[in-house]
Design an enzyme around this catalytic site. Sequence first.
Site, PDB file in Angstrom:
ATOM      1  N   TYR A 148      46.513 -36.966 -40.813  1.00 19.78           N
ATOM      2  CA  TYR A 148      45.890 -37.221 -39.509  1.00 19.78           C
ATOM      3  C   TYR A 148      46.858 -36.803 -38.423  1.00 19.78           C
ATOM      4  O   TYR A 148      48.047 -37.110 -38.474  1.00 19.78           O
ATOM      5  CB  TYR A 148      45.561 -38.712 -39.370  1.00 19.78           C
ATOM      6  CG  TYR A 148      44.974 -39.083 -38.015  1.00 19.78           C
ATOM      7  CD1 TYR A 148      43.698 -38.646 -37.647  1.00 19.78           C
ATOM      8  CD2 TYR A 148      45.691 -39.862 -37.110  1.00 19.78           C
ATOM      9  CE1 TYR A 148      43.167 -38.994 -36.407  1.00 19.78           C
ATOM     10  CE2 TYR A 148      45.152 -40.212 -35.877  1.00 19.78           C
ATOM     11  CZ  TYR A 148      43.886 -39.773 -35.532  1.00 19.78           C
ATOM     12  OH  TYR A 148      43.360 -40.113 -34.303  1.00 19.78           O
ATOM     13  N   ASP A 243      54.683 -33.547 -38.193  1.00 19.68           N
ATOM     14  CA  ASP A 243      54.111 -34.585 -37.348  1.00 19.68           C
ATOM     15  C   ASP A 243      54.704 -35.914 -37.805  1.00 19.68           C
ATOM     16  O   ASP A 243      54.284 -36.497 -38.803  1.00 19.68           O
ATOM     17  CB  ASP A 243      52.583 -34.575 -37.471  1.00 19.68           C
ATOM     18  CG  ASP A 243      51.933 -35.621 -36.567  1.00 19.68           C
ATOM     19  OD1 ASP A 243      52.675 -36.385 -35.907  1.00 19.68           O
ATOM     20  OD2 ASP A 243      50.688 -35.674 -36.533  1.00 19.68           O
ATOM     21  N   LYS A 271      54.179 -43.479 -31.407  1.00 16.99           N
ATOM     22  CA  LYS A 271      54.295 -44.837 -31.934  1.00 16.99           C
ATOM     23  C   LYS A 271      55.652 -45.505 -31.597  1.00 16.99           C
ATOM     24  O   LYS A 271      55.833 -45.931 -30.479  1.00 16.99           O
ATOM     25  CB  LYS A 271      53.979 -44.852 -33.428  1.00 16.99           C
ATOM     26  CG  LYS A 271      52.536 -44.332 -33.660  1.00 16.99           C
ATOM     27  CD  LYS A 271      51.896 -44.721 -34.962  1.00 16.99           C
ATOM     28  CE  LYS A 271      50.391 -44.472 -34.925  1.00 16.99           C
ATOM     29  NZ  LYS A 271      49.951 -43.197 -35.463  1.00 16.99           N
TER      30      LYS A 271
HETATM   31  C1  LIG Z   1      48.946 -42.152 -34.844  1.00 14.65           C
HETATM   32  C2  LIG Z   1      49.147 -40.706 -35.178  1.00 14.65           C
HETATM   33  C3  LIG Z   1      48.790 -39.662 -34.314  1.00 14.65           C
HETATM   34  C4  LIG Z   1      48.036 -39.926 -33.043  1.00 14.65           C
HETATM   35  O1  LIG Z   1      48.792 -40.655 -32.131  1.00 14.65           O
HETATM   36  P1  LIG Z   1      48.010 -41.419 -30.944  1.00 14.65           P
HETATM   37  O2  LIG Z   1      49.119 -42.028 -30.140  1.00 14.65           O
HETATM   38  O3  LIG Z   1      47.105 -42.387 -31.598  1.00 14.65           O
HETATM   39  O4  LIG Z   1      47.278 -40.374 -30.185  1.00 14.65           O
HETATM   40  C5  LIG Z   1      49.104 -38.373 -34.663  1.00 14.65           C
HETATM   41  N1  LIG Z   1      49.750 -38.095 -35.812  1.00 14.65           N
HETATM   42  C6  LIG Z   1      50.112 -39.061 -36.671  1.00 14.65           C
HETATM   43  C7  LIG Z   1      50.854 -38.695 -37.910  1.00 14.65           C
HETATM   44  C8  LIG Z   1      49.806 -40.388 -36.397  1.00 14.65           C
HETATM   45  O5  LIG Z   1      50.137 -41.337 -37.287  1.00 14.65           O
END
Ligand SMILES: *Cc1c(COP(=O)(O)O)cnc(C)c1O
Length: 433
Positions: A148, A243, A271
């Site tokens: 994701y 990511d 995060k």
């Molecule tokens: C949570 C998450 C996102 C999205 O971040 P948001 O602050 O919710 O937009 C993107 N990549 C990864 C791996 C994530 O865990």
Amino acid sequence: MQSKINRSKSESLFNTAKTYFPGGVNSPVRAFKSVDGGPLFIKKGDGCTIWDEDGNQFLDFCCSWGPLILGHNNQHVYNGIVDALKNGASFGAPTVLENELAELILSRNPFIEKIRFVSSGTEAVMSALRLARGYTGKKKVLKFEGCYHGHVDSMLVKAGSGLATFGESSSAGVPEEYANETLVLPLNDIEALRACIKEYKDELACAIIEPIPANNGLLLQEKTFLLELRKLCTENGIILLFDEVISGFRVGFNGAAELFNIKPDIITYGKIIGGGLPVGAYGASNEIMACVSPDGPVYQAGTLSGNPVAMAAGIAQLTECAKPGFYEDQEERTLFFVEKVNNHAKTNGYNFELITIGSIFWLSFDGKKRVRRADQIDADMGQFKDLFSALLSRGVYIGPSGYEVGFISQAHTKEHLTVAATALCEALDVVYS
Ligand SMILES: *Cc1c(COP(=O)(O)O)cnc(C)c1O
């Protein structure tokens, strides 16, 4: 199996919220769609405990989906926020706090030389993909099924049917033309990776991966797969984008790049970096970051980017994370919890295992094998539903979906973890009885 807790206030608030927001929420997973009962409205949190509007108390293993590595209402973060706020909430001009957070990160991170702060993980990924395309002059991106990357148009794609590697959009409103620029491969499949890169190397700007995929179960990758991905990207002029929105500052200060000792070309963070306030970031070498506006032609901006209050929260949190032994201690307490539960599951012959890395854990109902690909996850989440209810009624709160991971914070002491492990063992007895 409805849990016994009183939810009357939460239910009433949810009914009102449904008149304001689609599905009653401002982010879909909060709607508790895949478990029984509606969402709990949380009133406050302190340490590893949260209280809902009905006065129920829970040990929290959702931790705002990852950001709260120090737990709720941490004194350092609280003081940082209040001190910054006294000087004003936002200026749209540089503040020293941006420098401080950048220094805290860059002085410890051997993988990136420059960073740009944004306001969410999604925004970080969106900007990083644009940078990869701007830098390479190529169009397509490669992603992996089960990873994701936020709700960026080009990332809302799933694997196409059959052998096709072209993505199909997984959300209405994403034009097929966008989805077609994204190729989707299964995780941990070196042969598929080699074949795809061979065919599309001249069109691929970037390969994006969660080096520790943690948004669709915890799909721990073989290091050989990540090394091969690194090698193929280098050989073919493809940007490797890690990511690390979840794994960054979670499995170690410098995230999965450090854990695996693999240097990606661009890294995204989110995060934990914002201490519970909205911050995301992307970073890369000086050479790649020179493409970003105003130095270069890749445009990217934000009214609240580098917001001083959010920077202060990030500084306070990362200062704690950077202290010697922080991550060793996190991992030690996590294993203490995980082993209690896994021993119980094993002794009783339950086909259940907590999969773990760093201070992340995932409830796997297929404990017999290590699941490394999204298509290997058992789609039947009936057992999760029952476990979730059994946990709630025993005062333990986890994310309301079996595909989500749990997090352990600094505030989760061994005493808390013993209580939670006992609750989880009892809940497993209920589910497997
Ligand atoms: C949570 C998450 C996102 C999205 O971040 P948001 O602050 O919710 O937009 C993107 N990549 C990864 C791996 C994530 O865990």
